[in-house]
Design a protein around this motif. Structure first.
Motif, PDB file in Angstrom:
ATOM      1  N   ASP A 108     -40.475 126.166  18.678  1.00 16.45           N
ATOM      2  CA  ASP A 108     -41.939 126.874  18.665  1.00 16.45           C
ATOM      3  C   ASP A 108     -42.848 125.612  17.888  1.00 16.45           C
ATOM      4  O   ASP A 108     -44.146 125.616  18.459  1.00 16.45           O
ATOM      5  CB  ASP A 108     -42.251 128.053  17.713  1.00 16.45           C
ATOM      6  N   LEU A 109     -42.510 125.114  16.982  1.00 16.35           N
ATOM      7  CA  LEU A 109     -43.459 124.190  16.219  1.00 16.35           C
ATOM      8  C   LEU A 109     -43.569 123.099  17.273  1.00 16.35           C
ATOM      9  O   LEU A 109     -44.804 122.483  17.455  1.00 16.35           O
ATOM     10  CB  LEU A 109     -42.803 123.813  14.921  1.00 16.35           C
ATOM     11  N   TYR A 110     -42.644 122.519  18.101  1.00 13.51           N
ATOM     12  CA  TYR A 110     -42.678 121.488  18.700  1.00 13.51           C
ATOM     13  C   TYR A 110     -43.631 121.725  20.016  1.00 13.51           C
ATOM     14  O   TYR A 110     -44.405 120.810  20.368  1.00 13.51           O
ATOM     15  CB  TYR A 110     -41.395 120.934  19.253  1.00 13.51           C
ATOM     16  N   SER A 111     -43.584 122.942  20.670  1.00 11.68           N
ATOM     17  CA  SER A 111     -44.512 123.340  21.377  1.00 11.68           C
ATOM     18  C   SER A 111     -45.973 123.270  21.221  1.00 11.68           C
ATOM     19  O   SER A 111     -46.801 122.842  21.759  1.00 11.68           O
ATOM     20  CB  SER A 111     -44.306 124.788  22.069  1.00 11.68           C
ATOM     21  N   LYS A 112     -46.160 123.801  19.935  1.00 16.04           N
ATOM     22  CA  LYS A 112     -47.430 123.571  19.578  1.00 16.04           C
ATOM     23  C   LYS A 112     -48.084 122.272  19.332  1.00 16.04           C
ATOM     24  O   LYS A 112     -49.213 121.973  19.528  1.00 16.04           O
ATOM     25  CB  LYS A 112     -47.491 124.587  18.036  1.00 16.04           C
ATOM     26  N   PHE A 113     -47.183 121.563  18.964  1.00 18.95           N
ATOM     27  CA  PHE A 113     -47.372 120.295  18.655  1.00 18.95           C
ATOM     28  C   PHE A 113     -47.928 119.528  19.819  1.00 18.95           C
ATOM     29  O   PHE A 113     -48.692 118.863  20.122  1.00 18.95           O
ATOM     30  CB  PHE A 113     -46.484 119.375  18.083  1.00 18.95           C
ATOM     31  N   ARG A 114     -47.078 119.639  21.031  1.00 23.60           N
ATOM     32  CA  ARG A 114     -47.270 119.272  22.373  1.00 23.60           C
ATOM     33  C   ARG A 114     -48.498 119.675  22.700  1.00 23.60           C
ATOM     34  O   ARG A 114     -49.214 118.800  23.546  1.00 23.60           O
ATOM     35  CB  ARG A 114     -46.236 119.714  23.207  1.00 23.60           C
ATOM     36  N   VAL A 115     -48.885 120.909  22.666  1.00 23.03           N
ATOM     37  CA  VAL A 115     -50.066 121.570  23.411  1.00 23.03           C
ATOM     38  C   VAL A 115     -51.368 121.054  22.747  1.00 23.03           C
ATOM     39  O   VAL A 115     -52.278 120.718  23.123  1.00 23.03           O
ATOM     40  CB  VAL A 115     -50.151 123.043  23.297  1.00 23.03           C
ATOM     41  N   GLU A 116     -51.197 121.263  21.408  1.00 17.31           N
ATOM     42  CA  GLU A 116     -52.476 121.013  20.534  1.00 17.31           C
ATOM     43  C   GLU A 116     -52.674 119.247  20.078  1.00 17.31           C
ATOM     44  O   GLU A 116     -53.704 119.053  19.861  1.00 17.31           O
ATOM     45  CB  GLU A 116     -52.370 121.837  19.017  1.00 17.31           C
TER      46      GLU A 116
ATOM     47  N   HIS B 179     -54.142 118.292  15.740  1.00 17.80           N
ATOM     48  CA  HIS B 179     -54.556 119.617  15.375  1.00 17.80           C
ATOM     49  C   HIS B 179     -53.134 120.432  14.852  1.00 17.80           C
ATOM     50  O   HIS B 179     -53.289 121.507  14.268  1.00 17.80           O
ATOM     51  CB  HIS B 179     -55.115 120.484  16.572  1.00 17.80           C
ATOM     52  N   SER B 180     -52.083 119.938  15.207  1.00 19.94           N
ATOM     53  CA  SER B 180     -50.648 120.491  14.742  1.00 19.94           C
ATOM     54  C   SER B 180     -49.920 119.440  14.537  1.00 19.94           C
ATOM     55  O   SER B 180     -49.016 118.986  15.357  1.00 19.94           O
ATOM     56  CB  SER B 180     -50.329 121.274  15.905  1.00 19.94           C
TER      57      SER B 180
END
Lengths: 854, 287, 168
Positions: free
Chosen positions: A435-443, A447-448
C-alpha cells in the motif's frame, strides 16, 4: 555424566521481580566508582595524541612541581620493574602482539597511554595530565586494511608484516559447485568499527597491604578470575596476592571481559609504591579511545544454489581491521566458523585475514564475530532469493529444514518460522508494504516519500552429519517459482544448536607465532582434528565451556550459591537462586547468590559469550544436586529412613509418599547433626556448546528523499531452551536486538587520515535513544538443551546476532521496490549512505573503499 | 571531564554583571550552561571567569507588547515549548524548540543562551532568523536593538559585545494569512541537524505569495536567508512547481560542511528537500 | 552577590529534604558534589558531554543533568536524587513499577531514568508510548532496548493515577 534436564517449559513460580533490583532502584548499587577508600589518590593517564609515533622523551618537571602531584610512571619504569607485556591469550590463529601498559618506544594508536601520574585531587587530574610533556616523533600512519597490507609502516616490527591472523573453513569443492550452480550471487558487505559503549565507563580501585604484600582490587570486569590471573602474570606475583572483586557493573558487552587493559596493573604499582589507595575512572572519551572495539569486518561473498533454491556452495573472503589487536581478537575466526549459520552447506571455501592498524585493539563486542557472520550470509541469502525469485522466508525454509525433523535438543526452525509469520501478521505487513509503495508511485516522492521494507534473518548453527544423502527433498517444486510463505518445504532435520564448526573441516593455521597458551585460563586449546570439541576441563585449563559453583546450606536454613559467573545485568542473582531453590525445594528468598570475589570463589570463568545460563547455570544445578544428595543422606540418618524414600520441598524433607507433610526442616537436620554448614561444589564443563536459535523479522519505513530509516516493528521467534526466567530472556533479546539496530543504522567509530578518532563522545558516536527504538516483540519455542543441566541455552547475544541482517535485509527490500538494482551492504546504513545508494553516486567511504561496489 | 579552573560570580544586577564582564577579559556569561559547560568539560573552552546571570530577576517572560511578542532571554526552552502564543503565531520557533536536545536540556537551556552561543548546528538561531527576530542587547550605554540578520556574525560569534548581555528577543506579529514552520533532519531524533530549514510565508488570494522567508541552518558559519529564493517567490502562486524552483535556488547560496554526520553533497540535497517540505508545511498552516 | 574565586568556596542546599553544605571549587560538578561530598552514589556519571543522562536529578522540581550543573549554581536549591524516592522501606510507585516490569538490567542508567520518568508523569499523568519515549530521550540505556522501560513507565502512570484517585 548423565544429563538429567528439568523439562518443565514454564516456571509457574517465577519471581515477581529480580532479587538485585531493590538496591539498584534505590541508589544503593555498588559500582566501582561508588567505592571510596580513606586517603585515596587518583590516577591519570597521559595518552598519545598521535596514532603512530616514537616517544623520544617524557618530562614530568612541570607536573611534579604542582602540590597535587604524587608520583609518575613511564613504560621504561615498567621495564625496569620487570613488568610483563599486556597479557595475550590469542586464539590459536592469532599472532602475539607485544605491547606494554604504558607505551615503550612508540605509541601505536591515538589514545594509547604513554605515561601515568598519581594526583591528590580528583579535580586536578586533567590539569596535571596537561602539564606532562612528551616528545613525539610522528611515524607514517596505518588507518585502513589496504594501508596495512601495503606495509608502508609496520606496526609490530618483530612481525615483519601487518597480518595478525589467518584462518579458513574448507569443505567439499566450492569452486566446482559454484561453476555448475543454477544461480549465483556475489556481494561485498561490511560492518564498520563499532564500540560496546556500556553506560558505565571502566574503573578500578586498588588498596595495597604492605604487611601481606597483597592487593585488594575492585575493577569493572566480567571475570575477576581472569583479571587476577592477568595481574599475577603481568606483575609477576603469585595469584594469591590479588583479591579481585566486582559487585555491580554497568554493562560490559564484552569490552570489560577478555581484554587486558593497563589500568589495574598500573594502579597496583602506584599503590605499592606510595602506600595509598589508587582510584581510576575512565572519562567517556577515554572509554571510546581505549576500550576494545568490535566489528570492522568486510566480506566478499559468493553464494550459489540449485534450481530449487537449495544452497550448494559458499565462497567468502573476510578481512578484518584488528587495530593494534587485542588479548582476544579472534572474532574474525568466529565469523567464518559461524557464517554458514543453521544451513547445511556442503561446499565451503571461507577464508579470513585480520590486519593490524593504528587504532584501539579489537575485542569481543556483543556477539563477538557472530553478528558479522550472520549478517554476511543472511544478506547473501536474501540477494540469492531475490535472484531466483523466491520469497525470502520460503528460500530459508528450503535450506534450514531437514527431512527427518530437528534432532534431539535442536530447535525446530519450521515451527519458529511459522510462529514468526503468524505472530507478526506477516500478510498484513506485506499489504502495508505494498500500500505504501502504491501511494508512493502515484503521488511521487515529494508528496509521499515513505516506502516500507520487510527483512528476515535466521540465527543458529548446523549440527548435521557430513554423509547425509543429498536428495531433493524440497517438496517436489520444479524450478524456481516464487512460492508464498504458506507452502513451506517439508520439515526435515533442522539446525542444531551445537557449535561444532563443520566436522570434516580443519581450520588451518599456516603459521603460528608461538603455540597456544598451555595454561590459558580463557580457553582450552586441546582440539582434536576431526571435531572441534573441547577436551574435558582440568583445574588448570578451565575455559569457555566450564564454570564453577559451590552451594552451601547454613544451620539457620539459608542457602548460598557461590558462582564463578559474574552477572552485570543478566539477572543471575535471580536466575541462579531460582535454580538452587528449585533443586533444593527451598523458598527463593532463602537463597543468596554470591559472585565476583576471588577469595570467596577461588576458581571461575566469568560472564561473557552467552554462556552463564548454560555453563554457570549447569554448575549451580550440579552443585545443588550434589548437595541435595548429601542432605538426603543426612536426613535419612536423622529420620531413620531410607534416603530414597525422602523428597526435598517446602524448605525441608518429606516422605516421597506424602510430599506435603514436612518431616524435618533443613535447619532441624543440620542442628541434629551438629553441622554448621554443608556444602557441595561443581566444576561443570559442557560437552558441546549450546546456543539458541531464532528467526527475526524487521519492518521499517524508508524516507526516500532523506535516506532515513525508521524501524516500525520488530519480531523475534526464538528458542533458547528451557527458560529459567522468561522475562529476563526477553530483556536480553530486547537489548541484544537494539544493540545491533544501533550498529546497523547509526554507529561508527570514525577516523581521519591521521588516525585521530573523530567519534569520542556520545554526540559523535550515536547509540539509540528511546525515540529511535522499536518495540521488540518476542515469541518463544522451547527445546531444552541436551548438554546443559538446566536445559538453558545461551541467549545474551542472540538478539544482536540476528538483527543486523534483519534490518539491512528490510532496507534492501524497500530499495528493491524502486527497481534500480541498488543495494546497500555496508553498515551503518546512515541516511547519507542510503541516499547515495538511492542515487547511485560513486563514493569513497572512510573504510573499505577497496571493497565498495558501485 | 573537569573544566579548567575559573572564578565564579552570580551578580544580582545587570549592571554588576556587565561590570564583571568588563573586568575579566576571558569571562563568559553562564545561563543554562547546556552548550557552554560541555565545551568547558572537554576543555575546548576555558574561560577564566563565569558570570552566572540566571539569578538576575525579570529576564524570564513571554509578553504581548502590542505589535510584537517580547521574550525574556532567560526563558527556558521548555517554557517556550509550552507557550500557546508562540506555538500558534510563531510556529517555527515551537517546531525548533521541540527538537532541542532532550527534556533535561530543555528544562535548563535558555533561548538567549542558545542565540548567543550561535552554534551553526543549533536549532533556534535558524528559526529566529527566518522570523526576523529582533535582539535587545544591554550594554554600558543602555539597550540597543539588533535585527537577526546582523545578530549572527560568525561561528560562535554574535553582535553581543564582550561586556554586554542579551536581555530580550522580540518577534513582530505577522500579518493575517501568515504561518511558519521549521523542519530538521538528523541521524537520531536527539542529534544536531544534518540539515534544517525554516520557512515563513504570508499569502494573499489563491495562495499568491506576498512574503516568503527561508532560513537555512547548518549551511554556513551562521544561519542564512535564501534571499534569491525568497525574491523569486514574491508575487507567485505557491504551488509544487514554484516551491520546487525555490528549493533549488535556496541551496545555491548555501555552504554546508562535510563531517562524520554527512557529506557536503548530501547536505545540499537535504537543504533542497527540507526547503520544499518547510514551505509546504508553512503553507498548510495558513488560516 | 555570590562570588567564588577558583579555590574552595562554601555551598549549601537541600538534598532529599535535608539541609546540607560543603566546600567546593567553582568547577566542581553538582554530580561529584552529590557523589563524593554527600556520599549519595546512586546518581551516576556515564559520559563527559551531558548526553547519557545517568546523572539526572531534580533541581527545584525540574530534571536536570547534574554533570552539566556546577555545585555552586545549586546554591540554595532543592535537589531530589534517587535516594529520596522511597519512603523508608516503601518504594515509590515508579520504583515498584520498574521492579515489576523488568525495567532495569545492569541498573547503571536506572536512577536517571527514574527521575526522567517521574518528571514526565508529574506533568503528564497519562502519556502515550511516544510521549514516554520522548520524555526519556535524554537517558541512554544499552541493556534494555527501552522496551520494558516504556512498559514500566506506563505501569507507573497507571498506579500513580489510581493512587491519586484512591485519595492516597
Amino acid at each position: 555424566m548423565t544429563v538429567n534436564v528439568t523439562t518443565s517449559k514454564h516456571r509457574e513460580d517465577a519471581p515477581e521481580g529480580r532479587v538485585e533490583d531493590r538496591r539498584l532502584l534505590t541508589g544503593k548499587g555498588r559500582f566501582v566508582d561508588d567505592l571510596k577508600l580513606e586517603g585515596q589518590a587518583y590516577m591519570g593517564l597521559v595518552r598519545s595524541p598521535y596514532a603512530h609515533a616514537k616517544i623520544n622523551g617524557i618530562d614530568f618537571s612541570k607536573a611534579s612541581s604542582s602540590p597535587d602531584f604524587i608520583a609518575s610512571l613511564t613504560g621504561e619504569d615498567l621495564l625496569k620493574e620487570g613488568v610483563q607485556p599486556l597479557s595475550q591469550n590469542p586464539w590459536p590463529f592469532q599472532k602475539r602482539a607485544k605491547r606494554y601498559h604504558l607505551a615503550v618506544g612508540k605509541a601505536r594508536f591515538a589514545g594509547e597511554p604513554v605515561a601515568a601520574i598519581l594526583v591528590k585531587n580528583k579535580n586536578s587530574i586533567e590539569d596535571l595530565i596537561e602539564l606532562v610533556e612528551v616528545d613525539y616523533e610522528s611515524l607514517p600512519v596505518v588507518t585502513t586494511i589496504e594501508e596495512s597490507k601495503q606495509g608502508n609502516a609496520i606496526i609490530y616490527e618483530e612481525w615483519g608484516n601487518n597480518a595478525s591472523l589467518t584462518s579458513e573453513v574448507k569443505k567439499g569443492d566450492a569452486e566446482k559447485a559454484i561453476a555448475s550452480a543454477a544461480f549465483v550471487i556475489r556481494a561485498k558487505e561490511g560492518i564498520a568499527r563499532q564500540a560496546a559503549a556500556p553506560i558505565e565507563p571502566h574503573a578500578v580501585l586498588v588498596a595495597y597491604d604492605g604487611k601481606q604484600d597483597s592487593y585488594d582490587v575492585w575493577a569493572t570486569v566480567q571475570s575477576v578470575h581472569g583479571t587476577r590471573d592477568k595481574l599475577a602474570s603481568e606483575l609477576k606475583k603469585p595469584k594469591e596476592k590479588f583479591h579481585v572483586r566486582v559487585m555491580d557493573m554497568g554493562g560490559g558487552f564484552g569490552s570489560k571481559g577478555a581484554q587486558s587493559y593497563p589500568e589495574a596493573p598500573l594502579a597496583c604499582i602506584f599503590a605499592r609504591r606510595t602506600g595509598l589507595p589508587v582510584k581510576w575512572t575512565a572519562t567517556r572519551s577515554e572509554e571510546f579511545l581505549e576500550a576494545a572495539a568490535g566489528r570492522d569486518e568486510y566480506c566478499d561473498i559468493t553464494l550459489a544454489c540449485d534450481k530449487n533454491g537449495r544452497i550448494v556452495a559458499i565462497k567468502a573472503s573476510v578481512e578484518c581491521d584488528s587495530g593494534v589487536t587485542g588479548s582476544q581478537a579472534h572474532m574474525p575466526t568466529m565469523t567464518i566458523e559461524t557464517m554458514s549459520g543453521p544451513y547445511r552447506i556442503l561446499n565451503q571455501d571461507i577464508t579470513v585475514a585480520a590486519y593490524v592498524t593504528n587504532k584501539m585493539p579489537l575485542g569481543p563486542v556483543r556477539g563477538a564475530g557472530g553478528p558479522e557472520g550472520c549478517y554476511f550470509i543472511e544478506r547473501a541469502v536474501d540477494a540469492l532469493a531475490k535472484k531466483i525469485g523466491l520469497d525470502p522466508i520460503e528460500f530459508r525454509r528450503r535450506n534450514v529444514l531437514r527431512r527427518d525433523g530437528p534432532g534431539e535438543g535442536e530447535a525446530d526452525f519450521g515451527l519458529l518460522l511459522d510462529t514468526l509469520v503468524k505472530s507478526s501478521h506477516y500478510e498484513e505487513l506485506s499489504q502495508w508494504r505494498s500500500d505504501l509503495y502504491s501511494k508512493f508511485r502515484v503521488e511521487g516522492p515529494s508528496h509521499s516519500s515513505l516506502i516500507a521494507g520487510l527483512g528476515v534473518s535466521l540465527t543458529g548453527s548446523d549440527e548435521s552429519e557430513d554423509d547425509e544423502d543429498e536428495e531433493d527433498w524440497s517438496g517436489g517444486s520444479s524450478g524456481a517459482e516464487s512460492k508464498p510463505w504458506q507452502t513451506g518445504g517439508g520439515s526435515g532435520a533442522s539446525a542444531g544448536e551445537k557449535w561444532a564448526g563443520q566436522p570434516a573441516a580443519e581450520a588451518k593455521a599456516p603459521w603460528q607465532a608461538g603455540g597456544p597458551e598451555k595454561s590459558a585460563s580463557w580457553q582450552n586449546s586441546g582440539e582434536s582434528a576431526e571435531k572441534r570439541t573441547w577436551a574435558g576441563a582440568s583445574e588448570e585449563t578451565l575455559g569457555f565451556m566450564s564454570e564453577t559453583a559451590r552451594v552451601t546450606l547454613d544451620k539457620d536454613g539459608s542457602v548460598k550459591v557461590y558462582t564463578g559467573s559474574s552477572p552485570h545485568g543478566q539477572g543471575e542473582e535471580t536466575t541462579f537462586a531460582q535454580l538452587a531453590s528449585e533443586e533444593l525445594g527451598v523458598p527463593l528468598g532463602s537463597v543468596t547468590v554470591v559472585w565476583g570475589d576471588t577469595t570467596l570463589i577461588p576458581k571461575g570463568i566469568g560472564t561473557y559469550g552467552s554462556r552463564s545460563a548454560a555453563t554457570g547455570g549447569s554448575a549451580v544445578v550440579d552443585a545443588s544436586r550434589k548437595l541435595k544428595a548429601q542432605l538426603l543422606a543426612r536426613a535419612s540418618e536423622v529420620l531413620g529412613v531410607e534416603p530414597n524414600s525422602l523428597e526435598m520441598g517446602g524448605g525441608g524433607f518429606a516422605s516421597a509418599s506424602r510430599p506435603d507433610a514436612v518431616l524435618a526442616t533443613l535447619a532441624d537436620v543440620l542442628q541434629k547433626q551438629r553441622a554448621d554448614e554443608v556444602s557441595s561444589s561443581s566444576v561443570f564443563t559442557l560437552s558441546g556448546l549450546s546456543y539458541s536459535s531464532g528467526v527475526h523479522l524487521c519492518a521499517l519505513t524508508l524516507d526516500v528523499e532523506l535516506g532515513k530509516v525508521k524501524i516500525v516493528k520488530y519480531f523475534v521467534a526464538e528458542d533458547c531452551g528451557r527458560m529459567i526466567n522468561k522475562t529476563i530472556v526477553e530483556g536480553q533479546l530486547h537489548g541484544g536486538v537494539l544493540h545491533a539496530v544501533g550498529g546497523a543504522l547509526f554507529e561508527r567509530l570514525a577516523y581521519d587520515e591521521e588516525g585521530n578518532l573523530l567519534s569520542s563522545t556520545f554526540m559523535d558516536y550515536n547509540i539509540p535513544t528511546a525515540l529511535d527504538s522499536p518495540d521488540v516483540q518476542v515469541f518463544h519455542e522451547t527445546t531444552p538443551s541436551t548438554v546443559t543441566l538446566d536445559g538453558a541455552k545461551g541467549v545474551g547475544e542472540s538478539g544482536t546476532n540476528g538483527a543486523y541482517a534483519a534490518v539491512i535485509n528490510a532496507l534492501n527490500d524497500a530499495l528493491s521496490q524502486l527497481g534500480t538494482g541498488a543495494e546497500l551492504n555496508m553498515v551503518p546504513a546512515t541516511p547519507d549512505a542510503v541516499f547515495r545508494i538511492l542515487n547511485a553516486k560513486r563514493v569513497k567511504t572512510p573504510a573499505a573503499s577497496h571493497l565498495l561496489s558501485s | 571531564m573537569i573544566p579548567k579552573s575559573f572564578d565564579y560570580y552570580a551578580p544580582a544586577s545587570l549592571d554588576e554583571a556587565m561590570r564583571l564582564l568588563g573586568e575579566h577579559e576571558e569571562a563568559k556569561v553562564l545561563a543554562g550552561g547546556q552548550s557552554l559547560l560541555p565545551m568547558m568539560k572537554l576543555r575546548l573552552a576555558a574561560p577564566t571567569a563565569l558570570v552566572d546571570i540566571t539569578k538576575l530577576p525579570g529576564l524570564s517572560y513571554v509578553r504581548d507588547e502590542g505589535g510584537h511578542l517580547a521574550i525574556g532571554a532567560l526563558i527556558t526552552h521548555d517554557a517556550v515549548e509550552h507557550d500557546r502564543t508562540i506555538k500558534e503565531r510563531f510556529t517555527a520557533i515551537h517546531d525548533a524548540v521541540v527538537r532541542i536536545g532532550d527534556q533535561q536540556v530543555r528544562n535548563v537551556g535558555t533561548i538567549g543562551g542558545s542565540a548567543c552561543h550561535a552554534d551553526p548546528a543549533a536549532d533556534l538561531p535558524t528559526a529566529l532568523l527566518v522570523l526576523d527576530a529582533q535582539f535587545v542587547i544591554r550594554g554600558r550605554e543602555g539597550p540597543r536593538v539588533v535585527p537577526a540578520r546582523d545578530f549572527f556574525v560568525d561561528v560562535f560569534a554574535t553582535a553581543v559585545g564582550h561586556d554586554e548581555i542579551l536581555t530580550e528577543i522580540r518577534l513582530a506579529y505577522p500579518p493575517p494569512r501568515s504561518a511558519s514552520a521549521y523542519v530538521k533532519h538528523s541521524l537520531r531524533e536527539a542529534d544536531f541537524a544534518i540539515a534544517m530549514v525554516g520557512a515563513a510565508v504570508t499569502v494573499g488570494d489563491g495562495d499568491v505569495c506576498i512574503d516568503a522567508r527561508i532560513g537555512l541552518g547548518s549551511a554556513g558559519p551562521t544561519p542564512l536567508r535564501a534571499t534569491s529564493a525568497e525574491q523569486y517567490l514574491g508575487g507567485k502562486v505557491l504551488d509544487d512547481e514554484t516551491i520546487e524552483k525555490a528549493a533549488e535556488m535556496a541551496v545555491e547560496g548555501a555552504d554546508p560542511p562535510s563531517d562524520v554526520h554527512g557529506s557536503r553533497e548530501y547536505r545540499q540535497e537535504m537543504i533542497k528537500t527540507l526547503t520544499r517540505r518547510s514551505l509546504k508545511l508553512a503553507l498548510s498552516r495558513v488560516k | 552577590m555570590q562570588r567564588a574565586k577558583s579555590e574552595a568556596t562554601k555551598v549549601a542546599m537541600k538534598v532529599n529534604g535535608k539541609q546540607v553544605d560543603g566546600t567546593v571549587e567553582p568547577r566542581t560538578l553538582l554530580v561529584n558534589f552529590i557523589r563524593d561530598d554527600l556520599g549519595l552514589t546512586g546518581t551516576h556519571v556515564g559520559c563527559d558531554t551531558g548526553h547519557c543522562g545517568a546523572c539526572t536529578v531534580m533541581v527545584d522540581g525540574k530534571t536536570s543533568k547534574s554533570c552539566m550543573v556546577l555545585a555552586v549554581q545549586a546554591q540554595g536549591a532543592e535537589i531530589l536524587t534517587v535516594e529520596g524516592l522511597a519512603q523508608g522501606d516503601e518504594l515509590h510507585p515508579i520504583q515498584e513499577a520498574f521492579w515489576k516490569n523488568h525495567g532495569l538490567q545492569c541498573g547503571f542508567c536506572t536512577p536517571g531514568l527514574l527521575m526522567s520518568g517521574l518528571y514526565l508523569l508529574q506533568r503528564n499523568p497519562d502519556p502515550t508510548d511516544e510521549e514516554i519515549r520522548r520524555g526519556i530521550e535524554g537517558n541512554l540505556c544499552r541493556c534494555t532496548g527501552y522496551v520494558n522501560v516504556v512498559k514500566s513507565v506506563r505501569a507507573a502512570a497507571k498506579s500513580m493515577r489510581e493512587g491519586r484517585e484512591g485519595g492516597a
